[in-house]
Design a protein around this motif. Structure first.
Motif, mmCIF file in Angstrom:
data_model
loop_
_atom_site.group_PDB
_atom_site.id
_atom_site.type_symbol
_atom_site.label_atom_id
_atom_site.label_comp_id
_atom_site.label_asym_id
_atom_site.label_seq_id
_atom_site.Cartn_x
_atom_site.Cartn_y
_atom_site.Cartn_z
ATOM 1 N N ALA A 13 1.025 -1.289 -0.068
ATOM 2 C CA ALA A 13 0.160 0.284 -0.247
ATOM 3 C C ALA A 13 0.808 1.446 -0.297
ATOM 4 O O ALA A 13 0.468 1.981 -0.464
ATOM 5 N N ALA A 14 1.892 1.244 0.699
ATOM 6 C CA ALA A 14 2.561 2.400 0.959
ATOM 7 C C ALA A 14 3.223 2.575 -1.050
ATOM 8 O O ALA A 14 3.316 3.369 -0.801
ATOM 9 N N ASP A 15 3.778 1.450 -1.099
ATOM 10 C CA ASP A 15 4.318 1.935 -2.465
ATOM 11 C C ASP A 15 3.238 2.508 -3.503
ATOM 12 O O ASP A 15 3.755 3.425 -4.516
ATOM 13 N N TRP A 16 1.978 1.877 -3.205
ATOM 14 C CA TRP A 16 0.792 2.436 -4.687
ATOM 15 C C TRP A 16 0.630 3.802 -3.979
ATOM 16 O O TRP A 16 0.892 4.309 -5.426
ATOM 17 N N ARG A 17 0.871 4.533 -3.324
ATOM 18 C CA ARG A 17 0.135 5.490 -2.659
ATOM 19 C C ARG A 17 1.205 6.497 -3.074
ATOM 20 O O ARG A 17 1.102 7.508 -3.922
ATOM 21 N N GLY A 18 2.439 6.530 -3.609
ATOM 22 C CA GLY A 18 3.440 7.505 -4.053
ATOM 23 C C GLY A 18 3.485 6.483 -5.448
ATOM 24 O O GLY A 18 3.756 8.146 -6.529
ATOM 25 N N TYR A 19 3.452 5.678 -5.577
ATOM 26 C CA TYR A 19 3.110 5.407 -7.248
ATOM 27 C C TYR A 19 1.932 6.043 -8.128
ATOM 28 O O TYR A 19 2.574 6.500 -9.267
ATOM 29 N N LEU A 20 1.167 6.035 -7.298
ATOM 30 C CA LEU A 20 0.633 6.327 -8.661
ATOM 31 C C LEU A 20 -0.318 8.071 -8.143
ATOM 32 O O LEU A 20 -0.479 8.340 -9.503
ATOM 33 N N VAL A 21 0.782 8.244 -6.916
ATOM 34 C CA VAL A 21 0.677 10.493 -7.190
ATOM 35 C C VAL A 21 1.627 10.710 -8.809
ATOM 36 O O VAL A 21 1.748 10.892 -9.397
ATOM 37 N N GLU A 22 2.706 9.568 -8.729
ATOM 38 C CA GLU A 22 3.758 9.610 -9.890
ATOM 39 C C GLU A 22 3.078 9.192 -10.931
ATOM 40 O O GLU A 22 2.718 10.488 -12.119
ATOM 41 N N TYR A 23 2.425 8.522 -11.382
ATOM 42 C CA TYR A 23 1.489 7.606 -12.504
ATOM 43 C C TYR A 23 0.718 8.315 -12.575
ATOM 44 O O TYR A 23 0.112 9.548 -13.577
ATOM 45 N N GLY A 24 -0.601 9.210 -11.839
ATOM 46 C CA GLY A 24 -1.562 10.565 -11.962
ATOM 47 C C GLY A 24 -0.352 11.531 -12.623
ATOM 48 O O GLY A 24 -1.236 12.343 -13.577
ATOM 49 N N GLY A 25 0.359 12.277 -12.069
ATOM 50 C CA GLY A 25 1.021 13.457 -13.163
ATOM 51 C C GLY A 25 1.561 13.116 -14.254
ATOM 52 O O GLY A 25 1.592 14.010 -15.234
#
Length: 196
Positions: A13-25
């Motif tokens: 979940a911690a990986d996904w949080r940062g990853y999804l913000v980067e992905y969304g950007g």
């Protein structure tokens, strides 16, 4: 075609949080004139294309409805966001818990199974895609579909994941939901570069 692990795919979940913000950007920065109008001002500013997290009760109820336990990377994803709008390539969204279902139970799945069953009868040979459609869990849709195969489980508990392109009648296999999601990021970047 099977893809090997790319190593940068999120797992926890911690990986996904940062990853999804980067992905969304990345999604916001590469949005073309067709995609950009569908983004809200808040999505453009925050780079968050997800929803509220699914709680354990929601995830558990969905698993009970389907008669399975989600593979780890999908489960971790859902604890961060119950669905995701704006996926690279030809997938429009990752479904929230309420919409995740066996492909065979969806209108798209019923149509695919009917068409591929007719082909199997006419050609007289077993069709691997038909078998996949009958057993796969549909987790994302658009022009293409993301499917997870519960019969192909890896030692880490992950299920084989596929992107199926109806237009071409081809399914590409990935080791997990996370790897498939990560591959969509690479595809998004390639498409954006080709349009510039």
């Amino acid at each position: 075609m099977t893809h090997i692990s790319v190593g940068d795919a999120p797992r926890t979940a911690a990986d996904w949080r940062g990853y999804l913000v980067e992905y969304g950007g990345m999604y916001v920065r590469t949005a073309n004139e067709y995609v950009r109008p569908r983004l809200t001002a808040e999505q453009i500013e925050s780079h968050w294309l997800g929803a509220e997290p699914a709680d354990e009760q929601t995830i558990g109820a969905t698993e009970q409805r389907l008669g399975i336990r989600f593979p780890p990377s999908l489960r971790a994803f859902l604890t961060v966001t119950d669905g995701w709008h704006g996926v690279g390539g030809w997938v429009h969204e990752v479904s929230p818990c309420a919409e995740i279902d066996w492909l065979r139970n969806t209108c798209t799945g019923t149509d695919l199974i009917e068409v591929y069953a007719e082909v199997e009868v006419e050609e007289g040979e077993l069709n691997e895609l038909l078998a996949l459609f009958r057993r796969a869990l549909a987790v994302a849709d658009g022009e293409d579909l993301w499917l997870l195969d519960p019969t192909k489980t890896h030692p880490d508990g992950e299920w084989a994941a596929y992107v199926f392109a109806p237009k071409y009648g081809e399914a590409e296999e990935y080791p997990s939901f996370a790897e498939l999601f990560h591959a969509s990021k690479a595809l998004m970047i390639r498409i954006a570069e080709s349009e510039n």
